[in-house]
Design an enzyme around this catalytic site. Structure first.
Site, PDB file in Angstrom:
ATOM      1  CG  ASP A   1      20.942  77.835  47.267  1.00  0.00           C
ATOM      2  OD1 ASP A   1      20.616  78.125  48.429  1.00  0.00           O
ATOM      3  OD2 ASP A   1      21.457  78.651  46.477  1.00  0.00           O
TER       4      ASP A   1
ATOM      5  N   GLY B   1      15.507  85.112  48.292  1.00  0.00           N
ATOM      6  CA  GLY B   1      14.474  84.099  48.466  1.00  0.00           C
ATOM      7  C   GLY B   1      14.196  83.222  47.268  1.00  0.00           C
ATOM      8  CE  LYS B   2      18.633  83.374  42.884  1.00  0.00           C
ATOM      9  NZ  LYS B   2      19.231  84.249  43.919  1.00  0.00           N
TER      10      LYS B   2
ATOM     11  CD  GLU C   1      17.591  78.680  43.844  1.00  0.00           C
ATOM     12  OE1 GLU C   1      18.235  79.508  44.517  1.00  0.00           O
ATOM     13  OE2 GLU C   1      17.362  77.521  44.228  1.00  0.00           O
TER      14      GLU C   1
ATOM     15  N   PRO D   1       5.406  86.285  53.784  1.00  0.00           N
ATOM     16  CG  PRO D   1       3.658  85.786  55.198  1.00  0.00           C
ATOM     17  CD  PRO D   1       4.340  85.308  53.971  1.00  0.00           C
TER      18      PRO D   1
ATOM     19  CG  LEU E   1      10.636  81.831  56.382  1.00  0.00           C
ATOM     20  CD1 LEU E   1      11.878  80.976  56.167  1.00  0.00           C
ATOM     21  CD2 LEU E   1       9.391  81.067  55.972  1.00  0.00           C
TER      22      LEU E   1
ATOM     23  CE  LYS F   1      21.178  77.807  42.479  1.00  0.00           C
ATOM     24  NZ  LYS F   1      21.046  78.879  43.490  1.00  0.00           N
TER      25      LYS F   1
END
Length: 240
Positions: A60, A19-20, A121, A210, A212, A42
């Site tokens: 990403d 989840g980055k 990230e 939570p 998704l 990134k």
């Protein structure tokens, strides 16, 4: 800008696919909502796809663009885009590419001169190799930003999280906070695992994301939607 509060961060994770990108996009949204000109970055990505126009994209990077309010290809957000989704240093070696930390740092610094905030990230976990001598921990140390750790909540995450915290602290880096990300298959004893981590990670807890909702889950060969990033942003807070 918010006075005396850090607004640039390095986002790392306990593993790949924890989840980055989701968190990085949500952080960018929250910073932009606070009036801060924020953008994502990134050091390296591995894995591309072709969109409907035949353009080569990375999931990403396109998520970071959406969060940053950019169009595809509008701004360079990554110096090394590799086509195959595998360990970056191995794909780079296979293709005769040298992943150079100096080039990564130069591109990062170019963004810092144009924007108020850069959310960096990482790729995979904290110590993913770049080349024979350097890893992403070295890049994080050179960039010297507060680190936010994403813990993918699944069996084994406590050990992975604590080891990653030790590795970050061994580089004399500040852990600005950590986030628990509930993956698609919620782990047993989720709240109890989060509580254990709260007791053992000596850094602020920034939120529990939570799973998704089905309509917000990322499709294959596509970025996260703006709605998914907004949903995530509602469940986290910025470091203080």
């Amino acid at each position: 800008m918010i006075p005396n509060v850090p607004t640039s961060f390095f986002v790392t994770g306990t593993d790949t696919e924890v989840g980055k990108t989701l968190l990085s996009g949500a952080l960018i949204l929250k910073l932009r909502e606070a009036g801060i000109r924020a953008i994502g970055f990134k050091p390296v990505v591995a894995g591309t796809y072709l969109d409907s126009n035949g353009q080569k994209l990375n999931e990403d990077l396109e998520t970071l663009r959406i969060a940053s309010g950019l169009r595809p290809h509008q701004q360079t957000l990554c110096p090394y885009v590799l086509d195959v989704a595998a360990a970056p240093h191995l794909i780079a070696q296979k293709n005769g590419v040298h992943l150079d930390a100096t080039i990564i740092l130069d591109e990062f610094r170019a963004l810092t001169s144009a924007f108020d905030s850069v959310v960096v990230e990482g790729a995979g976990g904290f110590l993913v190799p770049l080349n024979e001598q350097e890893d992403l921990g070295d890049v994080t140390q050179a960039i010297d930003l507060p680190v936010i750790l994403v813990v993918g909540m699944r069996l084994g995450c406590i050990n992975h999280a604590l080891l990653t915290c030790e590795a970050i602290q061994a580089r004399q880096l500040t852990i600005a906070g950590w986030v628990a990300n509930t993956l698609s298959n919620q782990m047993p004893l989720l709240e109890e695992n989060v509580q254990t981590l709260k007791e053992r990670i000596f850094a602020p807890f920034l939120g529990l994301i939570p799973s998704l909702p089905d309509q917000l889950k990322k499709l294959e060969n596509a970025p996260y939607s703006l709605e998914a990033l907004r949903f995530t942003a509602e469940h986290i807070r910025l470091p203080e």
